[in-house]
Design an enzyme around this catalytic site. Structure first.
Site, short mmCIF file in Angstrom:
data_model
loop_
_atom_site.label_atom_id
_atom_site.label_comp_id
_atom_site.label_asym_id
_atom_site.label_seq_id
_atom_site.Cartn_x
_atom_site.Cartn_y
_atom_site.Cartn_z
N GLU A 129 4.92 -7.23 9.22
CA GLU A 129 4.24 -7.31 7.94
C GLU A 129 4.09 -5.93 7.30
OE1 GLU A 129 0.78 -9.90 7.77
OE2 GLU A 129 -0.22 -8.31 6.66
N CYS A 166 17.98 -2.77 1.16
CA CYS A 166 16.62 -2.53 1.64
C CYS A 166 16.38 -3.34 2.91
CB CYS A 166 15.58 -2.82 0.55
SG CYS A 166 15.19 -4.57 0.33
N CYS A 185 5.33 -4.62 23.27
CA CYS A 185 5.35 -3.61 24.34
C CYS A 185 4.31 -3.92 25.40
CB CYS A 185 5.16 -2.22 23.76
SG CYS A 185 6.58 -1.70 22.79
#
Lengths: 340, 383
Positions: A129, A166, A185
């Site tokens: 986001e 983009c 992670c």
């Protein structure tokens, strides 16, 4: 007069005195001061980028030290905000550079202020986001940015420059439903050599862009360090891209991002992802099982560990317990649940 | 979506309310009480009608006793700060919303004295306690009519008559009762009454008001922008102008007037009867589920259309989130802005309570679905 400290960089033909002067006059903003951010900040400050601003919403924890190279055991013991710990260490490295730590969450409401004067943005975030928001800002204001992502032994990086394809051309419309690998992670782990590699590649592109080099990488570089796989993925401009062609933004200038709402009567936040999603409780439970106590209940998944405690519900909302700030709550969501 | 959070705001309004808001914005978009042209007059007429309907519903002697503002909180603050005089003693209860308790805490820090009377969940504040708490410096009694946490009903008329006898202004917080209960400010001895437009009065959010008996003249919270008496250097003493600074929410008041028309046509008694039937069903249904603890007047006691409960072994916020995410049922959880009530109930530790509040437009099937959902959640959580 350019200081002696940059002599080795000036001797490098593609930078030279002119390039060094350009770096000294530049402002770079790093979003996220985890593993990628630490490496990027370290290299940019040492390289003499004149003004480095970094943004992060989280505190230093012991589990960060394996790869977040700017922090020490003392920082973790004190639970210092990452940006302040990083600023202290980097000021001791290069006092000529203006270092500006910004503690908090980057969102559509504060992006103009936090990105003011930026010549380039380095993405060191852990969520999609924020990348979409950065991309929309950079398209609107013609600012180059360098994307980086790393989990396990798999990484990617690409430079997005004004006029070129983009991030949205590559990854699709932000509102498109995506399951995501859900790997983070925290759950899948990460090699510190990977984060150092990805971030160093990002900074290399940043240095090229800031010094006006024609050698900026045009494709996205994918790497799998453990299984020895490196290959470029071509980036092509989507002629119907909502962001860089039609300038229709999903996050920039709107309040449509993920919301964190304080839970009445508790030191907790409810996280409402910007799009509904349906997390796979069993798969997530497996991924989280080594990190703390996980229980899958009929209506929610319960996770408790010394560093995070949350309840994730079936529509993707979560209550993050023991969170003092919105930033901390969003950070726990990104780190343990992912997919934001 | 089953909406059972009507104590926060009524989830559904009569059709006439939606239409009135739309019409006011389109056709009556002048500024009321300012200019003399047709659309200003049309807007002024909307405000007058809303004032008249409020006065009718609350039994005010004159519509000018009704002033409008954005919400009940502003009305309560206007009344409390508008009446407070140096060294004043104020009587209140442990059931209050923090729209009352926070201004009073502020006044206490400024040197006023405040007596917080205890309340029973079944019957509210004992009027005799009010009588006993009165001192010669007592200048204000402020009580909620119905608790927004438990639904406990205070004996407003009994307290009103004690206040009247002692000559002390009596302020009622009618956030949970205006439109759902018979209120007659003259009959009940009420000097000031704060009400929301968007709960049981079925109007839009951003509307509310304050009834002030003729003769009382609270100091305004804000000054200027009354439209009238522009030549005066100070805020006018005429009501409601004194308390209405700045342009009013005309579309909101148009909707509010229609909401009250609907209530007057339907009858407050009928609305109360319908809500009470649903509340009684919820009370009985939830009482029968093991592990549920109710915080609301027990059977046989009068209660508002609000009841609170906790689920053993679960946080209230989690229960509310499951109801929303898995059952599409909207309720509220937490402290409901009334921390003292939770101290009294001992529900701070569980993160407050789950609060369910049926409204006039709910059906019995909504209450049935709710009880069934709670039964399922309790069973699944135990397994």
């Amino acid at each position: 007069m350019i200081p002696e400290r940059y002599s080795r960089q000036i001797r490098y033909a593609h930078i030279g005195e002119k390039g060094q002067e350009m770096l000294l006059a530049s402002t770079v903003v790093i979003v996220g001061m985890g593993a990628l951010g630490c490496v990027s900040a370290n290299e940019l400050v040492r390289a003499g980028v004149g003004h480095v601003r970094f943004i992060d919403r989280d505190l230093v924890e012991l589990s960060n030290l394996q790869r977040q190279v700017l922090y020490t055991e003392a920082d973790a013991a004190e639970s210092l905000p990452k940006v302040f710990a990083a600023a202290d260490h980097l000021r001791a490295v290069n006092s000529d550079v203006e270092i500006e730590p910004e503690f908090g969450d980057l969102n559509s409401g504060n992006i103009d202020a936090l990105f003011r004067g930026a010549d380039l943005i380095v993405d060191a975030t852990d969520n999609l986001e924020t990348r979409y928001l950065i991309n929309e800002y950079c398209v609107e204001h013609s600012v180059p940015w360098v994307y980086g992502g790393a989990v396990g032994s798999e990484g990617m990086t690409a430079a997005f420059v004004p006029g070129g394809p983009c991030f949205c051309c590559f990854s699709g419309h932000p509102n498109a439903s995506r399951q995501g690998s859900g790997r983070t992670c925290s759950s899948a782990g990460v090699l510190n050599t990977l984060t150092a590699t990805v971030a160093s590649l990002q900074v290399t592109e940043a240095l090229k862009i800031l010094t006006g080099s024609a050698s900026v990488r045009k494709d996205l570089l994918y790497m799998e360090l453990w299984d020895n796989d490196f290959y470029p993925i071509p980036l092509e401009k989507n002629p119907d891209c909502p962001v860089c062609v039609h300038h229709r933004y999903t996050y920039l200038g709107t309040a449509s991002g993920t919301q964190a709402i304080s839970v009445c009567g508790k030191n907790a936040y409810q996280i409402l992802p910007s799009a509904r999603r349906s997390p796979d409780f069993q798969a997530l439970a497996e991924r989280l099982s080594g990190l703390g106590e996980v229980k899958v209940k009929a209506y929610y998944l319960e996770f408790d560990s010394p560093s995070a405690s949350f309840r994730l519900f079936k529509d993707g909302r979560a209550i993050i317990n023991n969170a003092d700030t919105e930033g901390r709550a969003k950070s726990v969501y990104s780190e343990y649940i992912g997919g934001l | 979506m089953i909406y059972l959070d009507n104590a926060a705001t009524s989830g559904r309004k009569p059709e006439s309310v939606y239409r009135a808001v739309d019409r006011a914005l389109r056709e009556c978009s002048g500024n009321p009480g300012r200019s003399g042209h047709a659309v200003s007059l049309a807007a002024g007429k909307i405000v007058s009608d809303a004032r008249l309907q409020c006065a009718r519903l609350l039994g005010a002697a004159d519509p000018s006793e009704i002033s409008f503002g954005p919400n009940t909180t502003t009305a309560l603050n206007t009344a409390i700060y508008g009446i407070a005089r140096e060294g004043m003693h104020i009587i209140t209860s442990a059931l209050e919303h923090n729209s009352v308790s926070r201004p009073l805490e502020h006044l206490r820090k400024c040197g006023h004295t405040v007596t917080v009377l205890p309340a029973s969940v079944d019957t509210g504040v004992d009027p005799d306690d009010v009588r006993r708490a009165i001192r010669k410096e007592t200048g204000l009694i402020v009580m909620t009519h119905i608790s927004n946490v438990t639904g406990t009903v205070n004996e407003i008329a009994a307290i009103g008559s004690i206040a009247r006898e002692a000559g002390i202004p009596f302020l009622v917080d009618a956030a949970q009762s205006a439109g759902a209960r018979s209120i007659d400010v003259q009959r009940d001895g009420i000097d000031m009454l704060a009400f929301p437009g968007h709960k049981s009065l079925l109007g839009p959010q951003g509307t509310g008001g304050l009834y002030v008996r003729t003769g009382l003249l609270p100091e305004p919270l804000t000054r200027g922008g009354t439209g009238s008496f522009s030549e005066f250097p100070e805020q006018p003493t005429r009501m409601p102008d004194r308390l209405e600074s700045g342009t009013l929410n005309v579309p909101g008041l148009a909707g509010l007037a229609e909401g009250i028309h609907f209530i007057l046509d339907t009858g407050v008694t009928e609305i109360h009867k319908n809500e009470d039937r649903l509340r009684t069903f919820l009370y009985e249904g939830l009482s029968a589920i093991p592990g549920i603890r109710l915080y609301t007047p027990s059977a046989g006691h009068d209660a508002g259309s609000v009841l609170s409960f906790t689920v053993s072994g679960m946080e209230s916020a989690e229960v509310a989130m499951i109801l929303d995410a898995a059952f599409d049922i909207a309720v509220r959880s937490g402290l409901h802005c009334a921390p003292y009530a939770h101290s009294m109930l001992g529900t701070i530790g569980s993160g407050g309570t789950v609060r369910v509040s049926p409204g006039y437009f709910n059906e019995m099937s909504d209450a049935e679905a709710f009880v069934e959902a709670i039964r399922t959640i309790v069973q699944e959580n135990a397994s």
